[in-house]
Write an enzyme that holds these catalytic residues in place. Structure first.
Site, PDB file in Angstrom:
ATOM      1  CE  LYS A 105      -2.702 -11.707  -8.361  1.00  0.00           C
ATOM      2  NZ  LYS A 105      -1.591 -12.242  -7.561  1.00  0.00           N
ATOM      3  N   GLY A 217       4.414  -1.670   3.717  1.00  0.00           N
ATOM      4  CA  GLY A 217       3.151  -2.418   3.642  1.00  0.00           C
ATOM      5  C   GLY A 217       2.840  -3.092   4.968  1.00  0.00           C
ATOM      6  N   GLY A 219      -0.162  -5.227   5.190  1.00  0.00           N
ATOM      7  CA  GLY A 219      -1.322  -6.068   4.855  1.00  0.00           C
ATOM      8  C   GLY A 219      -1.000  -7.546   5.003  1.00  0.00           C
ATOM      9  CG  ASN A 220      -3.499 -10.463   2.866  1.00  0.00           C
ATOM     10  OD1 ASN A 220      -4.141 -10.294   3.902  1.00  0.00           O
ATOM     11  ND2 ASN A 220      -4.083 -10.613   1.686  1.00  0.00           N
ATOM     12  CB  ALA A 221       2.946  -9.675   2.248  1.00  0.00           C
ATOM     13  N   GLY A 222       3.096  -7.766   4.662  1.00  0.00           N
ATOM     14  CA  GLY A 222       3.939  -6.930   5.521  1.00  0.00           C
ATOM     15  C   GLY A 222       3.692  -7.124   7.012  1.00  0.00           C
TER      16      GLY A 222
HETATM   17  N1  GLU Z   1      -1.989 -13.871  -4.281  1.00  0.00           N
HETATM   18  C1  GLU Z   1      -0.839 -14.654  -3.921  1.00  0.00           C
HETATM   19  C2  GLU Z   1       0.298 -14.442  -4.916  1.00  0.00           C
HETATM   20  O1  GLU Z   1       0.388 -13.438  -5.570  1.00  0.00           O
HETATM   21  C3  GLU Z   1      -1.199 -16.096  -3.724  1.00  0.00           C
HETATM   22  C4  GLU Z   1      -1.751 -16.776  -4.934  1.00  0.00           C
HETATM   23  C5  GLU Z   1      -2.315 -18.146  -4.651  1.00  0.00           C
HETATM   24  O2  GLU Z   1      -2.219 -18.587  -3.522  1.00  0.00           O
HETATM   25  O3  GLU Z   1      -2.857 -18.724  -5.586  1.00  0.00           O
HETATM   26  O4  GLU Z   1       1.168 -15.258  -5.033  1.00  0.00           O
END
Ligand code: GLU
Length: 420
Positions: A105, A217, A219-222
């Site tokens: 990460k 949320g 964003g990308n998920a919510g």
């Molecule tokens: N950021 C996303 C997660 O927390 C995706 C990670 C990725 O695709 O490598 O799973």
């Protein structure tokens, strides 16, 4: 505050699983710590020609099963402990999905809301200039996360390719389609979560068509979860929020109205025709299912006994603390753990990487079908593990069951490599 330190939390979760599964002490010791932790200063030219010094991180937690994989967050409260925890969760996530990848990460302490596009581009390229030699399709592969986007992935890929002297599309995922991102990647995190919700609701005897849902949320998920819940199950979404607050209406909220509010004032809490609520109130709202889809530590010892929902679907990373986990489990609430629920993102990232290194591209239908197969298998594996432990007289929640599977897989790879 220590109980809210995400890295300590990730270690406590591992410890709980280690105890139940009687994990070898040496393996446990190795798995409690990241293998590589890097912090760097990134000088970035700003719009007014001044230079600002940003702090960035990249942690490779474990690569026994394959190259490190995990997103990069741009967030004002980012710190080394959040990145370490998130890299641990990536390790369990890729192992549970049985992908040939490890966990990693990254993050930068910054407030993108106060930066213009040009400055964000400079920071993204700066991140690669600083961390690029640690990254690559065979070593460590980033992706989007909180406040990072396909465009940011494209800048990062371009910078990396320039330094490498050749196009290196497989070094990062979540790219735009024009730069060989994958079909279906944009909503894959939310879609994977919906497959889990489908299977879990069936197990819990909840009729999704008549269910009330609250999402924290946008964003990308919510954001995608909102549309998908409606499209796939026809459920009613009664509450939604973003970092500035939320709204509640027992008769349901509509997507167009939320988009309008977000565009006009930057927050869904200005949606018309609903009661304004805080993020804390959202967690306690009158709903059958709550979907935390923002940040970590949202359900804690302080509010877990106020949750009214029957299912907590963790689309965010780390939204429930270990103390809260216990309370929810004792109350009979189904807690679907983050590294199962939100694994759709990294699963389609894996598909993207496979497509990039093979140079052969799949259709959206292929992607969705393969995603469903993996998600359904992960869910079934978790339930089976819970049942196996129950037969031995040990009642465990879904998170611990998921940990047991993931830890077994990572341990087996470390054993085969001769690490212990
Ligand atoms: N950021 C996303 C997660 O927390 C995706 C990670 C990725 O695709 O490598 O799973």
């Amino acid at each position: 505050m220590d109980e809210l330190n995400p890295f300590k939390i990730s270690q406590a979760q591992l410890d709980a699983a280690a105890e139940i599964m009687n994990l070898d002490k040496t393996v446990h010791m190795i798995l409690r710590e990241p293998m590589r932790t890097v912090e760097m200063k990134i000088p970035v030219k700003m719009r007014d020609n001044s230079t600002e010094l940003f702090t960035g991180f990249r942690v490779l937690y474990n690569n026994a099963r394959g190259p490190g994989k995990g997103g990069i967050r741009f967030h004002p409260q980012e710190n080394i402990d959040t990145v370490k925890a998130l890299s641990a969760w990536m390790t369990w996530k890729t192992a549970l999905a049985n992908l040939p990848l490890g966990g990693a990460k990254g993050g930068v302490i910054c407030d993108t809301k106060k930066m213009d596009e040009h400055e964000i581009e400079n920071l993204s390229r700066g991140y690669i200039r600083s961390f690029g030699n640690l990254l690559g399709p065979k070593t460590d592969i980033p992706a989007p996360d909180v406040y990072t986007t396909p465009q940011i992935m494209a800048w990062m890929d371009d910078e990396y390719s320039k330094i490498a002297g050749n196009n290196e599309f497989g070094m990062i995922t979540g790219k735009p389609l024009e730069l060989w991102g994958s079909e279906g990647r944009f909503d894959s995190t939310a879609l994977g979560g919906m497959y889990v919700l489908r299977d879990l609701a069936k197990k819990a005897g909840i009729d999704l068509k008549n269910a009330k849902i609250a999402i924290q949320g946008f964003g990308n998920a919510g954001n995608f979860a909102f549309s998908l819940v409606k499209k796939m199950f026809g459920s009613k979404i009664v509450a939604i929020s973003d970092s500035k607050g939320g709204v509640y209406n027992p008769d349901g909220l509509d997507y167009a109205g939320l988009q309008k509010a977000k565009q006009q004032s930057g927050t869904v809490s200005d949606y018309e025709g609903a009661e304004k609520i805080s993020n804390e109130q959202l967690i306690e709202s009158d709903a059958d299912i709550i979907i935390p889809a923002a940040l970590e530590n949202q359900i804690t010892q302080a509010n877990a006994d106020k949750v009214k929902a029957k299912i907590v679907l963790e689309l965010a990373n780390g939204p429930v603390t270990p103390e809260a986990d216990k309370i929810l489990f004792e109350r009979g609430i189904y807690g679907a753990p983050d590294f199962l629920v939100n694994s759709g993102g990294v699963i389609v990232s894996y598909f993207e990487w496979v497509q990039n290194i093979s140079g052969y591209y799949w259709t959206e239908d292929d992607v969705y079908a393969k995603l469903d197969t993996i998600m359904s298998k992960s869910f079934a594996d978790v339930v089976k593990t819970q049942e196996e432990y129950a037969a031995k007289g040990k009642k465990i929640n879904m998170r611990t069951a998921a940990y047991i599977i993931a830890v077994q897989r990572v341990s087996a790879a470390m054993k085969a490599r001769g690490w212990y």
